[in-house]
Design an enzyme around this catalytic site. Structure first.
Site, PDB file in Angstrom:
ATOM      1  N   SER A 249      44.341  35.346  36.087  1.00  0.00           N
ATOM      2  CA  SER A 249      42.892  35.374  35.939  1.00  0.00           C
ATOM      3  C   SER A 249      42.510  36.734  35.402  1.00  0.00           C
ATOM      4  O   SER A 249      43.319  37.661  35.363  1.00  0.00           O
ATOM      5  CB  SER A 249      42.215  35.132  37.282  1.00  0.00           C
ATOM      6  OG  SER A 249      42.267  36.314  38.042  1.00  0.00           O
ATOM      7  N   LYS A 250      41.247  36.824  35.003  1.00  0.00           N
ATOM      8  CA  LYS A 250      40.790  38.082  34.427  1.00  0.00           C
ATOM      9  C   LYS A 250      40.841  39.213  35.448  1.00  0.00           C
ATOM     10  O   LYS A 250      40.801  40.371  35.100  1.00  0.00           O
ATOM     11  CB  LYS A 250      39.378  37.910  33.872  1.00  0.00           C
ATOM     12  CG  LYS A 250      39.408  37.103  32.589  1.00  0.00           C
ATOM     13  CD  LYS A 250      38.053  36.844  32.022  1.00  0.00           C
ATOM     14  CE  LYS A 250      38.207  35.948  30.784  1.00  0.00           C
ATOM     15  NZ  LYS A 250      37.024  35.220  30.428  1.00  0.00           N
ATOM     16  N   ARG A 251      40.905  38.843  36.726  1.00  0.00           N
ATOM     17  CA  ARG A 251      40.975  39.880  37.755  1.00  0.00           C
ATOM     18  C   ARG A 251      42.336  40.576  37.763  1.00  0.00           C
ATOM     19  O   ARG A 251      42.482  41.683  38.235  1.00  0.00           O
ATOM     20  CB  ARG A 251      40.676  39.286  39.127  1.00  0.00           C
ATOM     21  CG  ARG A 251      39.191  39.295  39.436  1.00  0.00           C
ATOM     22  CD  ARG A 251      38.902  38.498  40.671  1.00  0.00           C
ATOM     23  NE  ARG A 251      39.202  37.097  40.445  1.00  0.00           N
ATOM     24  CZ  ARG A 251      39.807  36.308  41.317  1.00  0.00           C
ATOM     25  NH1 ARG A 251      40.171  36.768  42.468  1.00  0.00           N
ATOM     26  NH2 ARG A 251      40.031  35.058  41.021  1.00  0.00           N
TER      27      ARG A 251
END
Ligand code: GLU
Length: 312
Positions: A249-251
């Site tokens: 994920s972008k995290r």
């Protein structure tokens, strides 16, 4: 002429999953002598500021994923930013409305999740049709308190198709999906409508995207048919997972292009990703163009791809 597309939602910096999708979309279109369109999916303009779209263009170009029309350069079927296409979506929304298929929905998210309705393949609730039969008086009364969202009524029909990569997939729209959103209460058009209108009007013949959108495809095919628009072929990609099996994920800062670009050359990133996707047997540096002669969908796994430990 084949036409593929990049259709990113720039709500953050690109990550490896987006990159895999762009690489395969590019290879698939180019391998059949086709062109590539860049469409910025910023329907939710507040979540997708233009600075991210601009960075995305820089990242794609830096990696050698060159497109032929769209993005900030424009082209014959523009504008290529969804946030600038609402007048176009309205025309198709109005067509569905004229067919008597659109109705206002006042249900809140918490009401929907509290309902004991079955869940769809993508984890969302199958809408039980709560607001379908509201009288005009009831609609007027409720609209004083809350601007409704708008749904389209789907038929009790099975829509199936052959995915170019994953094979046959089908859903009964009424039972497996339910009436879906066309427009939010604040006037923003839904992804399902926008993507169909855009791919058709931009002449896209092949759509390459993540398998998380496989279950959207029957809905979209029904919209193409109902709106009298030509449908593209679809190729859905397995998901790319972190070495420990987590979803990327972008995290996960370690897989954003910002981090990768600090450590690797574009050829190293593309070559390693191509190795993870089965497109080459070694993680050797490559440009996208160097991967073209040997590109074959049959080499790409159909199951989720776990990134080998230490590859990135
Ligand atoms: N904008 C979507 C995304 O970034 C892709 C939609 C599509 O390919 O149909 O996930």
């Amino acid at each position: 002429m084949e036409k593929g597309r990049f259709a990113p939602s720039p709500s953050g910096r690109m990550h490896l999953g987006n990159l895999m999708c762009s690489l395969l979309a590019w290879l698939s279109a180019r391998a059949s002598g086709g062109q590539v369109v860049l469409r910025i999916e910023d329907l939710d303009a507040a979540r997708c500021p233009r600075t991210y779209a601009d960075l995305l263009e820089q990242d794609l170009a830096w990696l050698g994923l060159v497109w032929d029309e769209g993005g900030s350069a424009g082209g014959p079927d523009g504008p290529y930013y969804q946030s600038e296409r609402f007048e176009i979506y309205k025309q198709y929304y109005d067509k569905l409305n004229a067919l008597g298929l659109v109705y206002p929905c006042f249900c809140s998210r918490s009401q929907l999740h509290a309902a004991s309705a079955p869940h769809r393949a993508d984890g969302q609730v199958v809408y039980p049709g709560t607001c379908r039969g509201l009288s005009p008086e009831e609609v007027a009364r409720r609209a004083l308190k809350k601007a409704p969202a708008w749904r389209v009524q789907v038929p009790d029909r099975v829509i199936g198709f052959t995915d170019g990569h994953l094979g046959h997939y089908e859903e009964n729209l009424a039972a497996d999906c339910g009436d879906f959103y066309l427009r939010r209460g604040d006037g923003v058009y839904a992804y399902q409508l926008a993507v169909v209108v855009d791919d058709a009007l931009m002449g896209v013949t092949q759509v390459v995207r993540g398998a998380d959108l496989l279950s959207s495809t029957p809905r979209q095919l029904w919209l193409y048919e109902t709106l009298g628009l030509p449908a593209p072929r679809f190729y859905h990609l397995p998901l790319l997972l972190a070495p420990d099996g987590r979803r990327l994920s972008k995290r996960d800062g370690d897989v954003s292009l910002e981090q990768l670009a600090a450590r690797y050359t574009p050829e190293q990133i593309v070559g390693r990703l191509a190795y993870a996707c089965g497109l080459q047997t070694e993680p050797a540096p490559r440009t996208p163009a160097q991967l073209l002669p040997d590109f074959d969908w049959a080499k790409v796994p159909r199951q989720d791809i776990c990134l080998p430990e230490g590859l990135f």
